[in-house]
Design a protein around this motif. Structure first.
Motif, PDB file in Angstrom:
ATOM      1  N   ASN A   1      22.262 -26.339  35.685  1.00 57.67           N
ATOM      2  CA  ASN A   1      23.353 -26.805  36.568  1.00 57.67           C
ATOM      3  C   ASN A   1      24.418 -26.108  36.918  1.00 57.67           C
ATOM      4  OD1 ASN A   1      22.013 -29.525  36.271  1.00 57.67           O
ATOM      5  ND2 ASN A   1      23.353 -30.286  34.649  1.00 57.67           N
ATOM      6  N   SER A   2      24.969 -25.065  35.982  1.00 56.89           N
ATOM      7  CA  SER A   2      25.605 -24.092  36.343  1.00 56.89           C
ATOM      8  C   SER A   2      25.091 -23.239  37.492  1.00 56.89           C
ATOM      9  CB  SER A   2      26.151 -23.057  35.124  1.00 56.89           C
ATOM     10  OG  SER A   2      26.888 -24.049  34.196  1.00 56.89           O
ATOM     11  N   ALA A   3      23.846 -22.897  37.167  1.00 60.71           N
ATOM     12  CA  ALA A   3      23.129 -21.923  38.296  1.00 60.71           C
ATOM     13  C   ALA A   3      23.108 -22.712  39.597  1.00 60.71           C
ATOM     14  CB  ALA A   3      21.887 -21.621  37.931  1.00 60.71           C
ATOM     15  N   ALA A   4      22.773 -23.842  39.649  1.00 55.27           N
ATOM     16  CA  ALA A   4      22.849 -24.672  40.589  1.00 55.27           C
ATOM     17  C   ALA A   4      24.107 -24.625  41.642  1.00 55.27           C
ATOM     18  CB  ALA A   4      22.383 -26.051  40.679  1.00 55.27           C
ATOM     19  N   ALA A   5      25.217 -24.623  40.812  1.00 53.24           N
ATOM     20  CA  ALA A   5      26.380 -24.588  41.179  1.00 53.24           C
ATOM     21  C   ALA A   5      27.221 -23.144  41.664  1.00 53.24           C
ATOM     22  CB  ALA A   5      27.569 -25.230  40.141  1.00 53.24           C
TER      23      ALA A   5
ATOM     24  N   ASP B   1      26.783 -15.867  36.089  1.00 55.80           N
ATOM     25  CA  ASP B   1      26.071 -15.390  34.891  1.00 55.80           C
ATOM     26  C   ASP B   1      24.944 -16.555  34.512  1.00 55.80           C
ATOM     27  OD1 ASP B   1      27.935 -13.607  33.326  1.00 55.80           O
ATOM     28  OD2 ASP B   1      29.353 -15.251  33.137  1.00 55.80           O
ATOM     29  N   ALA B   2      24.964 -17.764  34.890  1.00 56.42           N
ATOM     30  CA  ALA B   2      23.731 -18.548  35.241  1.00 56.42           C
ATOM     31  C   ALA B   2      22.623 -18.008  35.905  1.00 56.42           C
ATOM     32  CB  ALA B   2      24.107 -20.041  35.236  1.00 56.42           C
ATOM     33  N   LEU B   3      23.156 -17.443  37.085  1.00 53.00           N
ATOM     34  CA  LEU B   3      22.173 -16.978  38.125  1.00 53.00           C
ATOM     35  C   LEU B   3      21.532 -15.558  37.412  1.00 53.00           C
ATOM     36  CD1 LEU B   3      24.058 -17.550  41.537  1.00 53.00           C
ATOM     37  CD2 LEU B   3      21.906 -18.818  40.565  1.00 53.00           C
TER      38      LEU B   3
ATOM     39  N   PHE C   1      13.250 -19.917  42.835  1.00 51.51           N
ATOM     40  CA  PHE C   1      12.472 -20.567  41.762  1.00 51.51           C
ATOM     41  C   PHE C   1      11.964 -21.671  42.299  1.00 51.51           C
ATOM     42  CE2 PHE C   1      14.339 -18.053  38.534  1.00 51.51           C
ATOM     43  CZ  PHE C   1      13.919 -18.403  37.373  1.00 51.51           C
ATOM     44  N   GLU C   2      12.363 -22.366  43.415  1.00 51.86           N
ATOM     45  CA  GLU C   2      11.719 -23.630  44.051  1.00 51.86           C
ATOM     46  C   GLU C   2      10.377 -23.208  44.671  1.00 51.86           C
ATOM     47  OE1 GLU C   2      12.800 -25.772  47.863  1.00 51.86           O
ATOM     48  OE2 GLU C   2      13.877 -26.778  46.388  1.00 51.86           O
TER      49      GLU C   2
ATOM     50  N   PRO D   1      19.086 -16.119  47.075  1.00 52.13           N
ATOM     51  CA  PRO D   1      19.260 -17.592  46.841  1.00 52.13           C
ATOM     52  C   PRO D   1      18.266 -17.623  45.521  1.00 52.13           C
ATOM     53  CG  PRO D   1      17.763 -17.081  48.541  1.00 52.13           C
ATOM     54  CD  PRO D   1      18.100 -15.909  48.490  1.00 52.13           C
ATOM     55  N   MET D   2      18.835 -17.564  44.324  1.00 49.43           N
ATOM     56  CA  MET D   2      17.739 -17.752  43.105  1.00 49.43           C
ATOM     57  C   MET D   2      17.192 -19.265  43.127  1.00 49.43           C
ATOM     58  SD  MET D   2      17.531 -14.830  41.880  1.00 49.43           S
ATOM     59  CE  MET D   2      16.906 -15.487  40.381  1.00 49.43           C
TER      60      MET D   2
END
Length: 197
Positions: free
Chosen positions: A90-94, A98-100, A49-50, A44-45
């Motif tokens: 925002n893409s990573a959060a979704a 690729d963003a992850l 990060f959090e 859970p990337m």
């Protein structure tokens, strides 16, 4: 990445980077093991990060896209700072894979490139791929996201992709690599030679 302007880092082999990525993965997933004791496959990337932010292991700035014109993200390892474009965050959060991968790539810079000299490898300077900080960060991201110890060579690329939440390309490369490593291990065993690990 333009290798003619890539930052040169202390050389690291793929095995070196795998050991770093697996060690960090083990520490992080040790904090996330499910109640039934099963290994964590898909990281859970955003939660990682959090967690690193709360523990003050990193600072993160989400910046307007036009602030990072030539990059999706950038890392200042000495300052433990990762900047990422707002759209990519925002893409990573979704859940965009690729963003992850980008987030994992930036973690690679953070964990491997602090205390590195800030020199640049120009096209006229010969240096090994193992000294290329972008190659190192990409290798870290792949090894961090797909723990080769958990990959079964009988799996399909799709199974690897879904199990670890990565792109098709990362899943394919991880599976092919695992198959090559197992084949080599069997050949060495058949010849009564010591394994390479």
């Amino acid at each position: 990445m333009n290798r003619s302007h890539a930052t040169k880092a202390t050389p690291k082999t793929k095995a070196d980077i795998r050991a770093i990525a697996q060690g960090i993965r083990d520490v992080i997933t040790g904090l996330m093991v499910s109640h039934d004791g099963e290994a964590v496959h898909c990281l859970p990337m955003m939660r990682i990060f959090e967690m690193l932010y709360i523990q003050e292991e990193l600072a993160m700035e989400i910046v307007p896209d036009d602030e990072l014109k030539d990059a999706v993200a950038e890392t200042e390892p000495d300052e433990q700072l990762i900047k990422i474009r707002e759209s990519d965050y925002n893409s990573a959060a979704a859940g965009d894979r690729d963003a992850l991968f980008t987030l994992a790539h930036e973690l690679g810079h953070l964990f491997m490139h602090a205390d590195q000299p800030k020199t640049f490898a120009r096209s006229s300077i010969k240096y090994s791929l193992e000294s290329d900080c972008e190659w190192q960060a990409n290798t870290f991201a792949s090894e961090f996201l797909v723990d080769r110890r958990l990959v079964d060579t009988k799996w399909s690329i799709h199974k690897v992709q879904e199990t670890f939440g990565v792109t098709w390309e990362i899943a394919r490369d991880a599976l092919e690599e695992k198959k090559r490593e197992e084949k080599l291990a069997h050949q060495l065993q058949r010849l009564n030679l010591p394994s390479l690990s």
